[in-house]
Scaffold this motif. Structure first.
Motif, PDB file in Angstrom:
ATOM      1  N   ARG A 523       0.832  -1.202   0.000  1.00 26.74           N
ATOM      2  CA  ARG A 523       0.000   0.000   0.000  1.00 26.74           C
ATOM      3  C   ARG A 523       0.868   1.253   0.000  1.00 26.74           C
ATOM      4  O   ARG A 523       1.733   1.414   0.872  1.00 26.74           O
ATOM      5  N   ILE A 524       0.607   2.139  -0.935  1.00 28.29           N
ATOM      6  CA  ILE A 524       1.351   3.392  -0.963  1.00 28.29           C
ATOM      7  C   ILE A 524       1.054   4.234   0.272  1.00 28.29           C
ATOM      8  O   ILE A 524       1.886   5.011   0.729  1.00 28.29           O
ATOM      9  N   ALA A 525      -0.141   4.053   0.852  1.00 27.55           N
ATOM     10  CA  ALA A 525      -0.510   4.817   2.049  1.00 27.55           C
ATOM     11  C   ALA A 525       0.469   4.583   3.192  1.00 27.55           C
ATOM     12  O   ALA A 525       0.725   5.481   4.000  1.00 27.55           O
ATOM     13  N   ASP A 526       1.040   3.372   3.275  1.00 28.58           N
ATOM     14  CA  ASP A 526       1.981   3.067   4.353  1.00 28.58           C
ATOM     15  C   ASP A 526       3.284   3.850   4.212  1.00 28.58           C
ATOM     16  O   ASP A 526       4.013   4.011   5.192  1.00 28.58           O
ATOM     17  N   CYS A 527       3.582   4.310   2.996  1.00 24.28           N
ATOM     18  CA  CYS A 527       4.853   4.990   2.730  1.00 24.28           C
ATOM     19  C   CYS A 527       4.721   6.501   2.763  1.00 24.28           C
ATOM     20  O   CYS A 527       5.706   7.217   2.549  1.00 24.28           O
ATOM     21  N   LEU A 528       3.506   7.003   2.996  1.00 24.09           N
ATOM     22  CA  LEU A 528       3.247   8.434   3.084  1.00 24.09           C
ATOM     23  C   LEU A 528       3.016   8.794   4.540  1.00 24.09           C
ATOM     24  O   LEU A 528       2.284   8.098   5.245  1.00 24.09           O
ATOM     25  N   SER A 529       3.597   9.876   4.991  1.00 27.63           N
ATOM     26  CA  SER A 529       3.570  10.199   6.421  1.00 27.63           C
ATOM     27  C   SER A 529       2.165  10.192   6.994  1.00 27.63           C
ATOM     28  O   SER A 529       1.942   9.713   8.109  1.00 27.63           O
ATOM     29  N   PHE A 530       1.190  10.712   6.243  1.00 26.44           N
ATOM     30  CA  PHE A 530      -0.177  10.752   6.749  1.00 26.44           C
ATOM     31  C   PHE A 530      -1.158  10.103   5.783  1.00 26.44           C
ATOM     32  O   PHE A 530      -2.321  10.489   5.708  1.00 26.44           O
ATOM     33  N   GLY A 531      -0.690   9.093   5.070  1.00 24.95           N
ATOM     34  CA  GLY A 531      -1.565   8.321   4.203  1.00 24.95           C
ATOM     35  C   GLY A 531      -1.883   9.036   2.902  1.00 24.95           C
ATOM     36  O   GLY A 531      -1.277  10.046   2.537  1.00 24.95           O
ATOM     37  N   THR A 532      -2.855   8.499   2.169  1.00 23.85           N
ATOM     38  CA  THR A 532      -3.230   9.046   0.874  1.00 23.85           C
ATOM     39  C   THR A 532      -4.017  10.345   1.045  1.00 23.85           C
ATOM     40  O   THR A 532      -4.357  10.752   2.157  1.00 23.85           O
ATOM     41  N   LEU A 533      -4.335  10.947  -0.076  1.00 25.63           N
ATOM     42  CA  LEU A 533      -5.086  12.203  -0.047  1.00 25.63           C
ATOM     43  C   LEU A 533      -6.426  12.031   0.661  1.00 25.63           C
ATOM     44  O   LEU A 533      -6.873  12.925   1.377  1.00 25.63           O
ATOM     45  N   LYS A 534      -7.075  10.888   0.492  1.00 21.91           N
ATOM     46  CA  LYS A 534      -8.344  10.640   1.187  1.00 21.91           C
ATOM     47  C   LYS A 534      -8.149  10.686   2.705  1.00 21.91           C
ATOM     48  O   LYS A 534      -8.970  11.236   3.430  1.00 21.91           O
ATOM     49  N   ASN A 535      -7.080  10.088   3.177  1.00 22.52           N
ATOM     50  CA  ASN A 535      -6.803  10.109   4.615  1.00 22.52           C
ATOM     51  C   ASN A 535      -6.554  11.528   5.106  1.00 22.52           C
ATOM     52  O   ASN A 535      -7.072  11.935   6.146  1.00 22.52           O
ATOM     53  N   VAL A 536      -5.757  12.279   4.344  1.00 25.70           N
ATOM     54  CA  VAL A 536      -5.397  13.635   4.765  1.00 25.70           C
ATOM     55  C   VAL A 536      -6.632  14.526   4.818  1.00 25.70           C
ATOM     56  O   VAL A 536      -6.848  15.266   5.784  1.00 25.70           O
ATOM     57  N   VAL A 537      -7.471  14.444   3.774  1.00 22.83           N
ATOM     58  CA  VAL A 537      -8.683  15.255   3.740  1.00 22.83           C
ATOM     59  C   VAL A 537      -9.646  14.821   4.845  1.00 22.83           C
ATOM     60  O   VAL A 537     -10.335  15.636   5.455  1.00 22.83           O
ATOM     61  N   GLY A 538      -9.667  13.519   5.139  1.00 22.76           N
ATOM     62  CA  GLY A 538     -10.574  13.007   6.155  1.00 22.76           C
ATOM     63  C   GLY A 538     -10.212  13.387   7.576  1.00 22.76           C
ATOM     64  O   GLY A 538     -11.046  13.259   8.481  1.00 22.76           O
ATOM     65  N   LEU A 539      -8.968  13.860   7.794  1.00 23.91           N
ATOM     66  CA  LEU A 539      -8.562  14.220   9.153  1.00 23.91           C
ATOM     67  C   LEU A 539      -9.412  15.346   9.723  1.00 23.91           C
ATOM     68  O   LEU A 539      -9.735  15.360  10.909  1.00 23.91           O
ATOM     69  N   SER A 540      -9.775  16.310   8.882  1.00 25.73           N
ATOM     70  CA  SER A 540     -10.556  17.445   9.372  1.00 25.73           C
ATOM     71  C   SER A 540     -11.906  16.992   9.891  1.00 25.73           C
ATOM     72  O   SER A 540     -12.369  17.437  10.947  1.00 25.73           O
ATOM     73  N   ALA A 541     -12.553  16.099   9.143  1.00 25.49           N
ATOM     74  CA  ALA A 541     -13.863  15.613   9.576  1.00 25.49           C
ATOM     75  C   ALA A 541     -13.741  14.777  10.838  1.00 25.49           C
ATOM     76  O   ALA A 541     -14.563  14.871  11.757  1.00 25.49           O
ATOM     77  N   ALA A 542     -12.688  13.951  10.899  1.00 21.41           N
ATOM     78  CA  ALA A 542     -12.509  13.098  12.068  1.00 21.41           C
ATOM     79  C   ALA A 542     -12.225  13.913  13.317  1.00 21.41           C
ATOM     80  O   ALA A 542     -12.626  13.550  14.428  1.00 21.41           O
ATOM     81  N   ALA A 543     -11.548  15.052  13.148  1.00 25.20           N
ATOM     82  CA  ALA A 543     -11.179  15.872  14.299  1.00 25.20           C
ATOM     83  C   ALA A 543     -12.400  16.422  15.024  1.00 25.20           C
ATOM     84  O   ALA A 543     -12.339  16.736  16.209  1.00 25.20           O
ATOM     85  N   ALA A 544     -13.521  16.539  14.306  1.00 19.44           N
ATOM     86  CA  ALA A 544     -14.727  17.092  14.921  1.00 19.44           C
ATOM     87  C   ALA A 544     -15.220  16.238  16.079  1.00 19.44           C
ATOM     88  O   ALA A 544     -15.885  16.729  16.987  1.00 19.44           O
ATOM     89  N   THR A 545     -14.877  14.943  16.055  1.00 14.63           N
ATOM     90  CA  THR A 545     -15.323  14.059  17.136  1.00 14.63           C
ATOM     91  C   THR A 545     -14.179  13.417  17.892  1.00 14.63           C
ATOM     92  O   THR A 545     -14.405  12.805  18.933  1.00 14.63           O
ATOM     93  N   GLY A 546     -12.944  13.560  17.385  1.00 16.46           N
ATOM     94  CA  GLY A 546     -11.865  12.804  17.998  1.00 16.46           C
ATOM     95  C   GLY A 546     -10.770  13.584  18.681  1.00 16.46           C
ATOM     96  O   GLY A 546      -9.990  13.028  19.433  1.00 16.46           O
ATOM     97  N   SER A 547     -10.651  14.904  18.449  1.00 15.35           N
ATOM     98  CA  SER A 547      -9.522  15.640  19.011  1.00 15.35           C
ATOM     99  C   SER A 547      -9.733  15.949  20.480  1.00 15.35           C
ATOM    100  O   SER A 547     -10.861  16.042  20.937  1.00 15.35           O
ATOM    101  N   PRO A 548      -8.655  16.131  21.249  1.00 11.40           N
ATOM    102  CA  PRO A 548      -8.801  16.485  22.658  1.00 11.40           C
ATOM    103  C   PRO A 548      -9.609  17.752  22.865  1.00 11.40           C
ATOM    104  O   PRO A 548     -10.435  17.838  23.757  1.00 11.40           O
ATOM    105  N   ALA A 549      -9.410  18.769  22.024  1.00  9.26           N
ATOM    106  CA  ALA A 549     -10.137  20.021  22.208  1.00  9.26           C
ATOM    107  C   ALA A 549     -11.628  19.825  21.993  1.00  9.26           C
ATOM    108  O   ALA A 549     -12.453  20.279  22.781  1.00  9.26           O
ATOM    109  N   SER A 550     -11.983  19.114  20.903  1.00  5.77           N
ATOM    110  CA  SER A 550     -13.398  18.882  20.659  1.00  5.77           C
ATOM    111  C   SER A 550     -13.974  17.931  21.680  1.00  5.77           C
ATOM    112  O   SER A 550     -15.146  18.002  22.039  1.00  5.77           O
ATOM    113  N   ALA A 551     -13.137  16.996  22.160  1.00  5.14           N
ATOM    114  CA  ALA A 551     -13.608  16.074  23.184  1.00  5.14           C
ATOM    115  C   ALA A 551     -13.972  16.829  24.460  1.00  5.14           C
ATOM    116  O   ALA A 551     -14.980  16.542  25.109  1.00  5.14           O
ATOM    117  N   LEU A 552     -13.151  17.806  24.818  1.00  6.09           N
ATOM    118  CA  LEU A 552     -13.412  18.594  26.013  1.00  6.09           C
ATOM    119  C   LEU A 552     -14.709  19.371  25.864  1.00  6.09           C
ATOM    120  O   LEU A 552     -15.549  19.400  26.763  1.00  6.09           O
TER     121      LEU A 552
END
Length: 586
Positions: A523-552
């Protein structure tokens, strides 16, 4: 005041190795950890102040590798690192496992050995406060315990530099959690970070290889009016400064060849390229490319240089895997013995298909080839309708993927002398064996994947413009004129050739492909620091429910996910109930 849930009940619920993280318990852990640190007056994030000579953990291990059991070094040093575990042995002895720069060392806090006046209660309080994942500073002296463990024996109470407000799991296998929390994946799964480290070592090796051979590294434009140098769809961006749309480069090729025209006989570049195309196991729209151009080098020179480079990378990677990157699978060096195998494109394809290819420079070559494939009942890897819509180069490329590239399953394979329609930037000649017009081009394949592409560059400006027009016409709808195609031609590059490009060999390689090969991943995703473009773009959406700040914020706001309200979850935790059964896996 609402009681804060105990961390000892929260830890098992926050991360589930077999499934995604549980945001309910993660939020409560964050609140409880924050309150715990505030009550201990430890939520400070202090500036770093060296109280003794700072030393890297790898240097510490190397310097004191031969220290004898029971001996305590005279030198007092300071180590910084992240806690992997805290173990108390009574009220006066605490053991720490500290990791930094991918190596581990044990620390001991013995109340009787502390020289800073720490009390029994001070040591006990710190031991209770420290968590797996916290970053600390330990000041002490090297020793070796009776069990043979190299250790730093603290002379002062360790200092908490950066507390971890979320729990650091001991395992993380759920793919979605690994994508959304790549930094946690790196801390927990050694193979993840070893793969990325291997990438860094490979890039350094490539640079050293070319520098040792007197190549100069140049940086060429990433933004330009048009993207050229490869057959791919570019990204376009709007630029206010020049009041027009620009393209992100798809390859640095045409710029680097301009440098050769300008007198840089040996030049290379390692940098990003962008292609506005699909994402799959081996492709990502953003990737790293390495290209070099060598004046007065022919195809055989390029093949010899490539063999030396790939063999050298293989040996270098195996040495690293045997010593530093031990989580990666070992590399069998036998297939990389020189010389590598070679296969000519047209004769090899004709042998596999069982018929002679038509004249591939004929205007009817595409139709003729489709007719022959149908006549001989040759299956393609997609529907007949889509193969009819392919251009001739695309059809030939798909046939090669089915019948030539698999020959590289166990060994490196050079596929040589592609039909001229597939290589508009390469010099061409008539093959004495087949009578077809072919290019002075070679692709290196291994395990069915392209590793490198190389050719003798077309340096005839008249021939280059003719090939550009033919390539552009092939991309247009049937009936389009050459004048319509001409608007896509890089006339400035053709003009640069008029100043004189010496006979030049050019070479390109996707760095991620090398990493995939030598790290043993598909998988090329394993060789990229933060995965493929889908993974990178998906981080923003995931942060809405997963980050410490949003969790607080979410934990203070009322109802939370996974079918439980905050009150229901708090009741489970404070009562010591098991909660969701799937959360018990950790």
């Amino acid at each position: 005041m609402r009681p804060t849930p105990s961390l000892q009940f929260l830890r098992p619920y926050t991360w589930k190795p077999a499934g995604p993280l549980n945001p309910v318990y993660l939020r409560f852990f964050h609140l409880a950890r924050q309150q715990e640190l505030e009550q201990a007056n430890a939520l400070k994030y202090p500036r770093l102040c060296h109280h003794g000579p700072p030393m890297r953990i790898p240097d510490f291990r190397e310097k004191y590798a031969n220290i004898q059991q029971g001996v305590v070094a005279d030198e007092e040093v300071t180590l910084h690192g992240r806690i992997e575990s805290v173990r108390r042995a009574g009220s006066k002895l605490v053991f720490l496992d500290l990791r930094g720069e991918f190596e581990r060392v044990q620390g001991i806090c013995n109340l009787g050995k502390l020289l800073d006046g720490t009390t029994d209660g001070g040591l006990k309080g710190l031991a209770k406060l420290l968590n797996r994942g916290d970053i600390i500073s330990v000041r002490g002296r090297a020793t070796r315990t009776p069990t043979g463990e190299l250790t730093i024996q603290a002379t002062h109470l360790p200092e908490l530099l950066t507390p971890s407000l979320v729990p650091l799991p001991t395992k993380l296998v759920d793919e979605e959690s690994r994508k959304q929390h790549r930094h946690i994946d790196m801390l927990v799964n050694r193979r993840t970070i070893d793969t990325l480290r291997l990438r860094s070592y490979i890039i350094k090796y490539l640079r050293d290889f070319f520098h040792e051979r007197d190549f100069l590294e140049f940086q060429t434009p990433i933004l330009a009016g048009d993207a050229g140098g490869a057959n791919a769809r570019p990204f376009t961006v709007s630029a206010k400064t020049v009041s027009r749309d620009l393209s992100l480069r798809i390859a640095p090729e045409l710029w680097l060849k301009r440098l050769v025209v300008g007198g840089v006989d040996r030049v290379f570049e390692l940098g990003p390229a962008f292609r506005n195309e699909g994402i799959d196991q081996t492709h990502n729209p953003e990737f790293t490319i390495c290209e070099f151009y060598h004046a007065y080098a022919n195809l055989q020179d390029l093949i010899s240089l490539t063999e030396a480079l790939i063999r050298g990378v293989a040996v270098h990677c195996q040495t690293l895997i045997a010593t530093k990157l031990t989580s990666l699978p070992p590399i069998d060096l036998t297939p990389f013995e020189r010389p590598f195998q070679q296969a000519e494109f047209i004769p090899t394809l004709e042998s596999a298909l069982g018929f002679t290819l038509p004249d591939l420079t004929s205007p009817t070559a595409h139709t003729d080839l489709l007719s022959l494939l149908k006549k001989h009942n040759i299956p393609l890897d997609s529907s007949e309708s889509s193969s009819s819509a392919d251009t001739l180069p695309q059809l030939l490329d798909r046939l090669a993927a089915s019948y030539i590239e698999p020959l590289s399953s166990g060994v490196p394979l050079f596929v040589t002398h592609h039909p001229v329609c597939m290589s508009p930037l390469a010099k061409s000649f008539t093959c004495p064996r087949t009578g077809q017009a072919v290019s002075a081009r070679t692709e290196l394949f291994m395990a069915g994947r392209e590793l490198a592409n190389m050719y003798e560059e077309e340096n005839d400006p008249f021939a280059q413009r003719t090939k550009f027009v033919a390539q552009a016409v092939a991309k247009l709808a049937p009936g389009a004129s050459k004048e319509e195609a001409a608007v896509t031609i890089d006339e400035s590059y053709v003009q640069a050739l008029a100043s004189g490009l010496p006979p030049t060999g050019g070479w390109g390689c996707g760095v991620e492909r090398l990493v995939m090969l030598f790290a043993g991943t598909r998988r090329i995703a394993d060789c990229l620091s933060f995965g493929t473009l889908k993974n990178v773009v998906g981080l923003s959406a995931a942060a809405a429910t997963g980050s410490p700040a949003s969790a607080l914020a979410a934990a203070s706001a009322g109802p939370v996910g996974h079918g439980e309200t905050e009150a229901e979850a708090l009741k489970h935790i404070t009562n010591g109930e098991d909660g969701p059964s799937s959360a018990k896996a950790h």
